[in-house]
Every structure is written in structure tokens, then in C-alpha cells.
Design an enzyme around this catalytic site. Structure first.
Site, mmCIF file in Angstrom:
data_model
loop_
_atom_site.group_PDB
_atom_site.id
_atom_site.type_symbol
_atom_site.label_atom_id
_atom_site.label_comp_id
_atom_site.label_asym_id
_atom_site.label_seq_id
_atom_site.Cartn_x
_atom_site.Cartn_y
_atom_site.Cartn_z
ATOM 1 N N GLU A 1 95.469 87.225 120.748
ATOM 2 C CA GLU A 1 96.250 88.301 119.966
ATOM 3 C C GLU A 1 95.078 89.207 119.466
ATOM 4 O O GLU A 1 95.388 90.381 119.540
ATOM 5 C CB GLU A 1 97.053 87.454 118.940
ATOM 6 C CG GLU A 1 98.173 86.996 119.797
ATOM 7 C CD GLU A 1 97.899 85.436 120.041
ATOM 8 O OE1 GLU A 1 98.819 84.849 120.572
ATOM 9 O OE2 GLU A 1 96.910 84.923 119.742
ATOM 10 N N HIS B 1 106.826 78.635 114.613
ATOM 11 C CA HIS B 1 107.720 79.513 115.648
ATOM 12 C C HIS B 1 109.142 79.966 115.403
ATOM 13 O O HIS B 1 110.033 80.349 116.026
ATOM 14 C CB HIS B 1 107.677 78.696 116.956
ATOM 15 C CG HIS B 1 106.511 78.335 117.833
ATOM 16 N ND1 HIS B 1 105.783 77.419 117.346
ATOM 17 C CD2 HIS B 1 105.790 78.868 118.780
ATOM 18 C CE1 HIS B 1 104.638 77.320 118.244
ATOM 19 N NE2 HIS B 1 104.615 78.268 118.988
#
Length: 351
Positions: A77, A146
Site C-alpha cells: 500500500e 478487516h
């Protein structure tokens, strides 16, 4: 040219090129339209090309635009969000997807110290016209790393616009506006609302959507249900939970107005204040954490200009704990329809 924002209801008659779409299809349609209109628009992220995005956020785009513009990236990322910032500053319009918003911490420097600040730090000589998309929300047992929403985190940090659609109609109009914006936009879609086969959506997010492009202005909340007794303010998944609660409570004689904020930055507090000036009662519902978040900000925004209007205030939010993996425990911490009903009853009971 962009159209206006008529915001049709989910059961509107299909005419004028409108069709029922899921949120994922509405997002893809807007992205595809913008990519056809501007060669500088491209999409990058993990599993967004050959796989089509794990939440169908890019399904079908690879076939038309190829790997040069629908770009699979390594699991880094930091690298690809930094690349997106650089591309935006060089004149392109990247859309960069974080697979889960929880992963923002890996690239916090790129997001906040670069994407959000570079226009300011350059004295306005650099613009960063990019969209950062990410999946948010729980309710499907994917544990603490998540399952968060975290839109309040981005809204708290200056320099980014923050968008959270709850219907397909809103998703398309907000995406068009996000891609065209000259500032960085954080576009957060709730997994449960996308309309993908392995994660059934509630009734409501699949709405009729015009084939033509249109924009929804940022900072424009939408009254999803009119009412006279209690104002309920929320966004994302909990728009639909609030609407379900409001319909249930109508049988008890409680008439709740439901406001979908649609964007956190800018925040349309005026629509909320106007509603509270009529109802006198405010309930704020949020899937983000309770402390230092959306619920407190909305209540403060109303109280600053209309404290005398407030006869009762309730807030419903996620407690300040990591989201559990076990289904019964996750169900306990994420607000449900019954939690919203309880808060509305409590506020209405002050009449």
C-alpha cells in the site's frame, strides 16, 4: 454535462434510461464513463484487474481498458498509494483502492502527509486530483483488522473530502463528482451494500439509476424518510437499518425522519439543524467508534446553533473495542435495527 440530483426512490418507475443497479455496478458505470471521457483516469489496486476487485468494484473494466489503465499492484500500500499521489500531481486522475480501509495505517504517510497536505504545503501550486476508495464495515465476521469503518478518522484530518454512499443512485453520482474533483477524495463503500453474490445486501441499496451521467454535490445530505417526531442522522449501511426501524416504529405512532449525510467532508449540518428545529429530538447512528467521532460531531454541530431546539439526544455507535471475530460477539457490538429502535423510542419518550 452533469445532470441534477433528483434522487429517485428505490421503487421509482423505470423510464428515461433508468435501471435498477447494485452499488457495485453503479460505481463501475461511473468509473467507466469517466475513463472514456478522460484518458488520464486510471484505476489501481490489489486484485482489481483480472479478478475485478474482491467486492466487484472494477468488474468488467479490464476487458475495455486493459492492464495499462486497470492496474494490479503488489501488496504494498505504501508504494502504490505513493505512486497515485505522484501521478495525480503530474496531471493524471488516479483512483487507488485500498482493499480494506483497515489497511490505511500501512500507508498513513502517503495518505495524510502527502495526499492530503501537498496542495497546502505547495502554496496551491500542486493539486492532487485523486480518489482513494476502500471497503468499510463489518457484519460478516472478518475480525478486527478487516471490519472497521474509520470514515471519522479521515474526516478528522484536514485536506481530504470523505464520501460514503448508501444507495446505487448516490454511489454513481458521488463517484462522478469524486473523479472530477480537484482535491483528494476518500470514497468509502460498505461491503454489505455492494450487492455481491456471497454477501447479500439488505433491501434498499439497489435503486434505479439513470444511464446518463450526473453528479451529486458534496455536502448535500438527503432526507431518505420525512418525519415529524425524531430526527435520525446516519450514513452507509445504517441508513437502511434506520429506515427499517422508522417503518417499524411508525406502527407505534412515532414518526421518524431519516437523514443520510452522504458525505462527512463537507458535512451538511444545516439540513440536520433544520430537521431538529422541527422535531426537537436527535438520534445519531454510526458504525464507527463512539468516542471522538461522527455522533459527537453532529450533536455538537446542532447544539452550537440550536441548543434551544434540543429536547432529547441519543447516539448509537460502535463501542470502543476491536471488532470481534465470533459472530455473536460481532453482532453484539455493531448496532442493529433494535438498537436504533430503542434510541428512537428513548428520544421520542421525552415528548
Amino acid at each position: 454535462m452533469s445532470g441534477t440530483d433528483p434522487t429517485p426512490s428505490a421503487d421509482a418507475v423505470t423510464d428515461g434510461g433508468e435501471r435498477p443497479l447494485t452499488i457495485s455496478r453503479a460505481m463501475v458505470e461511473a468509473i467507466g464513463d469517466e475513463m472514456r471521457a478522460d484518458e488520464d483516469v486510471f484505476y489501481m489496486g490489489e486484485d482489481v484487474a483480472d479478478y475485478g476487485g474482491i467486492f466487484d468494484s472494477t468488474q468488467g473494466l479490464l476487458d475495455e481498458f486493459g492492464h495499462d489503465r486497470i492496474v494490479d499492484v503488489p501488496i504494498s500500500e505504501t508504494a502504490y498509494l505513493g505512486a497515485a499521489v505522484g501521478a495525480a500531481q503530474a496531471g493524471m486522475r488516479p483512483i487507488a483502492e485500498l482493499m480494506f480501509v483497515d489497511f490505511f495505517g500501512v500507508a498513513m504517510d502517503q495518505i495524510y502527509n502527502q495526499m492530503a497536505k501537498n496542495t497546502y504545503m505547495s502554496g496551491g501550486n500542486v493539486s492532487v486530483p485523486m480518489v482513494l476508495t476502500a471497503a468499510v464495515g463489518g457484519t460478516y465476521n472478518d475480525a478486527a483488522q478487516h471490519s472497521q469503518t474509520l470514515y471519522g478518522t479521515f474526516a478528522h484530518l484536514p485536506g481530504m473530502k470523505v464520501v460514503v454512499p448508501s444507495t446505487a443512485y448516490d454511489a454513481k453520482g458521488l463517484m462522478h463528482n469524486a473523479i472530477r474533483d480537484e482535491d483528494p477524495v476518500v470514497y468509502l463503500f460498505h461491503k454489505r451494500l455492494m450487492g455481491i453474490g456471497w454477501m447479500p445486501a439488505p433491501d434498499g441499496p439497489k435503486t434505479h439509476v439513470p444511464e446518463t451521467d450526473y453528479t451529486i454535490p458534496f455536502g448535500s445530505a438527503d432526507v431518505k424518510r420525512e418525519g415529524s417526531d425524531v430526527t435520525v442522522v446516519t450514513l452507509g449501511l445504517h441508513v437502511h437499518r434506520a429506515l427499517e426501524a422508522a417503518e417499524s416504529l411508525a406502527n407505534e405512532g412515532i414518526d421518524a425522519e431519516v437523514i443520510d449525510l452522504r458525505t462527512l467532508v463537507p458535512l451538511d449540518i444545516e439540513t440536520v439543524r433544520e430537521s431538529v428545529s422541527r422535531t426537537g429530538r436527535l438520534v445519531v447512528v454510526d458504525e464507527d467508534y463512539r468516542s471522538f467521532g461522527l455522533t459527537g460531531e453532529v450533536i455538537a454541530g446542532v447544539a452550537e446553533e440550536g441548543l434551544e431546539d434540543l429536547a432529547a439526544v441519543e447516539r448509537v455507535a460502535l463501542p470502543d473495542v476491536p471488532i470481534p471475530y465470533a459472530r455473536p460477539m460481532e453482532n453484539e457490538v455493531i448496532p442493529d435495527v433494535e438498537d436504533v429502535e430503542t434510541a428512537i423510542r428513548s428520544a421520542a419518550g421525552e415528548r
